[in-house]
Scaffold this motif. Structure first.
Motif, short mmCIF file in Angstrom:
data_model
loop_
_atom_site.label_atom_id
_atom_site.label_comp_id
_atom_site.label_asym_id
_atom_site.label_seq_id
_atom_site.Cartn_x
_atom_site.Cartn_y
_atom_site.Cartn_z
N PHE A 1 3.59 92.86 13.43
CA PHE A 1 3.22 92.95 12.02
C PHE A 1 1.74 93.29 11.88
CE2 PHE A 1 1.10 90.44 8.69
CZ PHE A 1 1.48 91.17 7.58
N LEU A 2 0.88 92.65 12.67
CA LEU A 2 -0.56 92.89 12.57
C LEU A 2 -0.93 94.31 13.00
CD1 LEU A 2 -2.06 89.55 13.92
CD2 LEU A 2 -1.94 90.32 11.55
N ARG A 3 -0.21 94.87 13.97
CA ARG A 3 -0.48 96.25 14.39
C ARG A 3 -0.20 97.24 13.26
NH1 ARG A 3 2.87 95.65 19.18
NH2 ARG A 3 1.69 94.16 20.39
N ARG B 1 5.32 87.31 19.01
CA ARG B 1 5.59 88.74 19.24
C ARG B 1 5.82 89.50 17.93
NH1 ARG B 1 7.56 91.71 23.92
NH2 ARG B 1 8.46 93.65 23.16
N LYS B 2 6.63 88.93 17.04
CA LYS B 2 6.86 89.58 15.74
C LYS B 2 5.60 89.62 14.90
CE LYS B 2 11.75 88.54 15.35
NZ LYS B 2 12.79 87.86 14.58
N LYS C 1 -8.61 94.11 14.29
CA LYS C 1 -8.10 93.70 15.60
C LYS C 1 -7.73 92.22 15.51
CE LYS C 1 -12.43 92.43 17.85
NZ LYS C 1 -13.23 92.56 19.05
N TYR C 2 -7.06 91.75 16.53
CA TYR C 2 -6.70 90.34 16.60
C TYR C 2 -6.86 89.87 18.04
CZ TYR C 2 -2.30 92.26 18.31
OH TYR C 2 -1.37 92.95 19.03
N GLN D 1 0.12 88.11 2.63
CA GLN D 1 1.17 88.63 3.52
C GLN D 1 1.21 87.86 4.82
OE1 GLN D 1 0.18 92.74 4.05
NE2 GLN D 1 1.24 93.40 2.19
N ILE D 2 0.05 87.52 5.35
CA ILE D 2 -0.01 86.74 6.59
C ILE D 2 0.58 85.36 6.38
CG2 ILE D 2 -1.61 85.65 8.22
CD1 ILE D 2 -3.34 88.19 7.97
#
Length: 75
Positions: A53-55, A48-49, A62-63, A20-21
């Motif tokens: 997506f990661l949130r 930003r997008k 975490k990132y 997905q990433i």
């Protein structure tokens, strides 16, 4: 010139999450299954997008953005 960001993403390893990433447009350079993180590069205009997506993504702990500056190369 395309500006890029290096990100460290801490994950619960799943191959589907990595895919997905990659599908989102990030270049995944390194995956450490045992430590549970990956290193990826993303274009500055997509950051930003990508963080939104990661949130929302399941399996992301975490990132963080890498503190070292990237070398700029004219292409």
């Amino acid at each position: 010139m395309i500006k890029r960001c290096e990100m460290l993403v801490y994950i619960n390893y799943k191959a589907s999450l990595i895919q997905q990433i990659k599908d989102f447009g990030a270049d995944v350079e390194y995956v450490n299954k045992k430590a549970g993180y990956l290193v990826c590069y993303i274009d500055q205009n997509k950051v930003r997008k990508f963080t939104d997506f990661l949130r929302r993504a399941k399996g992301v702990k975490k990132y963080d953005f890498s503190p070292t500056p990237l070398v700029e190369i004219d292409i």
